[in-house]
Design an enzyme around this catalytic site. Structure first.
Site, PDB file in Angstrom:
ATOM      1  N   LYS A  97       0.881  -1.177   0.000  1.00 58.49           N
ATOM      2  CA  LYS A  97       0.000   0.000   0.000  1.00 58.49           C
ATOM      3  C   LYS A  97       0.926   1.238   0.000  1.00 58.49           C
ATOM      4  O   LYS A  97       1.461   1.631   1.032  1.00 58.49           O
ATOM      5  CB  LYS A  97      -0.874  -0.046   1.262  1.00 58.49           C
ATOM      6  CG  LYS A  97      -1.391   1.260   1.777  1.00 58.49           C
ATOM      7  CD  LYS A  97      -2.434   1.893   0.900  1.00 58.49           C
ATOM      8  CE  LYS A  97      -2.713   3.295   1.421  1.00 58.49           C
ATOM      9  NZ  LYS A  97      -1.757   4.287   0.935  1.00 58.49           N
ATOM     10  N   GLU A 119       9.051   1.664  11.035  1.00 61.60           N
ATOM     11  CA  GLU A 119      10.114   2.646  10.781  1.00 61.60           C
ATOM     12  C   GLU A 119       9.434   4.012  10.799  1.00 61.60           C
ATOM     13  O   GLU A 119       8.755   4.390   9.860  1.00 61.60           O
ATOM     14  CB  GLU A 119      10.774   2.379   9.422  1.00 61.60           C
ATOM     15  CG  GLU A 119      11.377   0.982   9.280  1.00 61.60           C
ATOM     16  CD  GLU A 119      12.572   0.758  10.188  1.00 61.60           C
ATOM     17  OE1 GLU A 119      13.168   1.746  10.653  1.00 61.60           O
ATOM     18  OE2 GLU A 119      12.897  -0.404  10.467  1.00 61.60           O
ATOM     19  N   CYS A 122      12.899  11.153   7.299  1.00 60.59           N
ATOM     20  CA  CYS A 122      12.818  10.799   8.719  1.00 60.59           C
ATOM     21  C   CYS A 122      14.118  11.168   9.407  1.00 60.59           C
ATOM     22  O   CYS A 122      14.161  11.467  10.592  1.00 60.59           O
ATOM     23  CB  CYS A 122      12.555   9.311   8.856  1.00 60.59           C
ATOM     24  SG  CYS A 122      13.711   8.311   7.919  1.00 60.59           S
ATOM     25  N   GLU A 151       7.642  16.200  15.142  1.00 53.08           N
ATOM     26  CA  GLU A 151       8.245  16.110  13.804  1.00 53.08           C
ATOM     27  C   GLU A 151       7.372  16.872  12.820  1.00 53.08           C
ATOM     28  O   GLU A 151       6.176  16.603  12.714  1.00 53.08           O
ATOM     29  CB  GLU A 151       8.341  14.642  13.372  1.00 53.08           C
ATOM     30  CG  GLU A 151       9.048  14.486  12.041  1.00 53.08           C
ATOM     31  CD  GLU A 151       8.860  13.102  11.435  1.00 53.08           C
ATOM     32  OE1 GLU A 151       7.751  12.570  11.504  1.00 53.08           O
ATOM     33  OE2 GLU A 151       9.842  12.576  10.889  1.00 53.08           O
TER      34      GLU A 151
HETATM   35  P1  NAD Z   1       1.860   8.758   7.142  1.00 57.01           P
HETATM   36  O1  NAD Z   1       2.014   8.063   8.429  1.00 57.01           O
HETATM   37  O2  NAD Z   1       0.801   9.782   7.016  1.00 57.01           O
HETATM   38  O3  NAD Z   1       1.560   7.719   5.970  1.00 57.01           O
HETATM   39  C1  NAD Z   1       2.423   6.635   5.711  1.00 57.01           C
HETATM   40  C2  NAD Z   1       1.628   5.540   5.014  1.00 57.01           C
HETATM   41  O4  NAD Z   1       0.637   5.042   5.915  1.00 57.01           O
HETATM   42  C3  NAD Z   1       0.898   5.992   3.762  1.00 57.01           C
HETATM   43  O5  NAD Z   1       0.949   4.978   2.795  1.00 57.01           O
HETATM   44  C4  NAD Z   1      -0.528   6.164   4.255  1.00 57.01           C
HETATM   45  O6  NAD Z   1      -1.478   6.008   3.236  1.00 57.01           O
HETATM   46  C5  NAD Z   1      -0.629   5.043   5.269  1.00 57.01           C
HETATM   47  N1  NAD Z   1      -1.651   5.220   6.309  1.00 57.01           N
HETATM   48  C6  NAD Z   1      -2.217   6.366   6.747  1.00 57.01           C
HETATM   49  N2  NAD Z   1      -3.109   6.103   7.735  1.00 57.01           N
HETATM   50  C7  NAD Z   1      -3.082   4.764   7.927  1.00 57.01           C
HETATM   51  C8  NAD Z   1      -3.763   3.890   8.826  1.00 57.01           C
HETATM   52  N3  NAD Z   1      -4.649   4.340   9.716  1.00 57.01           N
HETATM   53  N4  NAD Z   1      -3.462   2.570   8.768  1.00 57.01           N
HETATM   54  C9  NAD Z   1      -2.556   2.084   7.890  1.00 57.01           C
HETATM   55  N5  NAD Z   1      -1.899   2.878   6.998  1.00 57.01           N
HETATM   56  C10 NAD Z   1      -2.150   4.201   7.024  1.00 57.01           C
HETATM   57  O7  NAD Z   1       3.295   9.331   6.791  1.00 57.01           O
HETATM   58  P2  NAD Z   1       3.759  10.224   5.546  1.00 57.01           P
HETATM   59  O8  NAD Z   1       3.362  11.622   5.773  1.00 57.01           O
HETATM   60  O9  NAD Z   1       3.411   9.559   4.268  1.00 57.01           O
HETATM   61  O10 NAD Z   1       5.341  10.088   5.718  1.00 57.01           O
HETATM   62  C11 NAD Z   1       6.043  10.850   6.614  1.00 57.01           C
HETATM   63  C12 NAD Z   1       6.430  10.061   7.836  1.00 57.01           C
HETATM   64  O11 NAD Z   1       7.170   8.902   7.483  1.00 57.01           O
HETATM   65  C13 NAD Z   1       7.344  10.858   8.735  1.00 57.01           C
HETATM   66  O12 NAD Z   1       6.936  10.690  10.059  1.00 57.01           O
HETATM   67  C14 NAD Z   1       8.704  10.245   8.494  1.00 57.01           C
HETATM   68  O13 NAD Z   1       9.616  10.438   9.542  1.00 57.01           O
HETATM   69  C15 NAD Z   1       8.337   8.815   8.302  1.00 57.01           C
HETATM   70  N6  NAD Z   1       9.408   8.078   7.609  1.00 57.01           N
HETATM   71  C16 NAD Z   1      10.165   7.205   8.346  1.00 57.01           C
HETATM   72  C17 NAD Z   1      11.220   6.524   7.754  1.00 57.01           C
HETATM   73  C18 NAD Z   1      12.072   5.574   8.568  1.00 57.01           C
HETATM   74  O14 NAD Z   1      12.758   4.760   7.980  1.00 57.01           O
HETATM   75  N7  NAD Z   1      12.078   5.650   9.885  1.00 57.01           N
HETATM   76  C19 NAD Z   1      11.503   6.723   6.390  1.00 57.01           C
HETATM   77  C20 NAD Z   1      10.699   7.623   5.669  1.00 57.01           C
HETATM   78  C21 NAD Z   1       9.644   8.290   6.294  1.00 57.01           C
END
Ligand code: NAD
Length: 488
Positions: free
Chosen positions: A177, A252, A286, A385
């Site tokens: 997804k 992550e 991140c 963040e």
């Molecule tokens: P997000 O949490 O909004 O979304 C991430 C994914 O989760 C998307 O595919 C989204 O559609 C899905 N999602 C949203 N709600 C959900 C739910 N209730 N259940 C299951 N899936 C759901 O994050 P974002 O804005 O897309 O990305 C930014 C975040 O990702 C930041 O917090 C960043 O630090 C983190 N990130 C972490 C790493 C790492 O390796 N630690 C790497 C890249 C990004």
């Protein structure tokens, strides 16, 4: 373009076929705010179908020797490399990046894919001694089964590779997804893998809104392992859901990463890396640096140079630009309101803090590179963040104060120190409470063969990618063999 790929109309990809839905939304360009595609939102029926297809296909995929699975994944990497420009253009379009940055991400995705394809030749367990005569003991790796992979929007091609390649090499079937903000490249990459020989049904993509389809995927009884990259808020939600059925989960999550500048630092280098840490990829990493902790003796000099650098950065999506837009209007508005709250609470805005206006970039989701002088380590700005080009700067008097402040955070993903003193550098790597510690460079810069991950609110203790990712996507089985020499 790849078989049946349609960049204007993005649908779920199940068993090698695109599947429409009645519910749809527009995918908007972060650079222009204009519609670039229609996204079909999968419903519970499509999710169930994808998981059923994956369940059936997984058994045969797992029967293929890991070395052969690796050959297929190598072929997929070769195909992506041969058509790299197609993928890079999609990433540039959907994520609002320069083509040059997108090309770098495509290369990163291929590197990651090749690393895991090679693991097909190594997927080893261990042979162990036993305490019993004529007994042999070993561990072998077995696939978990169905891997639900949920990824973030910030670097869509590496994010795909980071999860899909290790899951597949281990013999799992995948239901991916991708983020609703960047669905195009995931669709393209899945088709590339299938065109290269991954059996249709082994790799399925569910498109749609995270809060709608995410829970349906995570709660499905046939999903065996969930790997999630995204915000800490959603990660917590997924962990709670998965906990109810005791599913294996790899999280992550976010970071609020500290960048320490000591009084003995090479300031020119420190400013260079501070700027990249805070502003490259518009701060959407991140591992971005977002808390700059500077010793008093060099504070004014460092801050003046850092602010001058931030003001000089070129915004846009041309190859010579330093940063582009943030991913969507919701995130941009969240950043603007957080800056506003910080300033109203007494923090001092040093530069930026506003949306870019004007004919060229005014319709995109551009935030001017923002630096804020902060004194309260517990403020919302210090502890939340923001995932954008925003850095909070703190003044400290001593090395000890710097380390304590760096560790004053709910997150623990990465941290860096700039110093020319070996003892300070080495002590920092031991005392910083993070999964990644860097000396004299940026807060980011992980490599595909290295295990990446954080502590506390940055993750749940797993590490991906690197060989450690194999632990996420396999179950260990102990095997005992008893022989009877008397029968010889
Ligand atoms: P997000 O949490 O909004 O979304 C991430 C994914 O989760 C998307 O595919 C989204 O559609 C899905 N999602 C949203 N709600 C959900 C739910 N209730 N259940 C299951 N899936 C759901 O994050 P974002 O804005 O897309 O990305 C930014 C975040 O990702 C930041 O917090 C960043 O630090 C983190 N990130 C972490 C790493 C790492 O390796 N630690 C790497 C890249 C990004």
């Amino acid at each position: 373009m790849l078989n049946d790929f349609n960049a204007d109309d993005v649908r779920s990809y199940i068993n090698g076929k695109a599947r429409s839905s009645n519910s749809q939304s527009d995918v908007l360009s972060p650079h222009s705010g204009e519609k670039i595609a229609i996204l079909h939102h999968a419903d519970s029926k499509l999710v169930a179908e994808a998981i059923a297809v994956a369940k059936k296909a997984q058994l045969e995929w797992a029967e293929i020797p890991a070395v052969k699975r690796g050959e297929i994944l190598h072929a997929a990497c070769n195909l992506i490399e041969a058509r790299a420009e197609e993928l890079s253009s999609l990433v540039a379009l959907e994520a609002g990046k320069s083509l040059q940055s997108a090309r770098g991400e495509t290369t990163g995705a291929i590197l990651c894919g090749r690393f895991f394809a090679g693991e097909g030749q190594r997927l080893f367990g261990r042979t162990m001694p036993t305490g019993t005569l004529n007994k042999s003991a070993m561990t072998v790796r077995q696939p978990c089964g169905i891997a639900a992979l949920i990824s973030a929007a910030n670097t869509p091609a590496p994010n795909f590779a980071w999860k899909v390649f290790p899951a597949l090499i281990c013999g799992n079937a995948v239901v991916l997804k991708p983020s609703e903000d960047t669905p195009l490249s995931a669709d393209w990459m899945a088709r590339a893998l299938v065109e290269a020989g991954v059996p249709a049904g082994v790799l399925n993509v569910i498109q749609g809104l995270g809060h709608e389809v995410g829970p349906l995927i995570c709660e499905h009884e046939d999903v065996d392992v969930i790997s999630f990259t995204g915000s800490t808020r959603v990660g917590r939600e997924i962990a709670e859901r998965a906990g109810k059925s005791l599913k294996k989960v790899s999280l992550e999550l976010g970071g609020k990463n500290a960048f320490i500048v000591c009084d003995d630092a090479d300031l020119e280098k420190a400013v260079h890396w501070a700027s990249l840490s805070a502003f490259s990829n518009a701060g959407q990493r991140c591992a971005s640096g977002s808390r700059f902790i500077v010793m008093d003796e060099v504070y004014d000099k460092f801050v003046n140079q850092f602010v001058a650098k931030a003001k000089s950065l070129k915004m846009g999506i041309e190859d010579d630009c330093d940063l582009g837009p943030v991913i969507n209007i919701r995130q941009l508005n969240n950043m603007l309101s957080s800056i506003d709250i910080a300033v109203k609470s007494g923090a001092k805005l040093l530069c930026g803090g506003t949306r870019v206006d004007g004919v060229d970039l005014g319709k995109g989701y551009y935030l001017n590179p923002t630096l804020i002088e902060e004194t309260d380590p517990n403020s919302s700005l210090s502890t939340t963040e923001l995932f954008g080009p925003i850095g909070a700067i703190f003044r400290v008097n001593t090395y000890e104060e710097a380390i304590v402040l760096a560790n004053t955070s709910p997150y623990g993903l990465t941290g860096t120190i700039h110093t020319t003193n070996w003892d300070r550098a080495w002590t920092f790597t031991k005392r910083i409470n993070t999964g990644v510690a860097v000396v004299n460079a940026g807060t980011f810069g992980s490599e595909p063969h290295m295990p990446f991950g954080g502590v506390r609110s940055s993750g749940n203790g797993t590490r991906e990618p690197g060989t450690e990712a194999l632990d996420v996507y396999t179950e260990l089985k102990d095997i005992y063999l008893i022989t009877e020499p008397g029968r010889l």
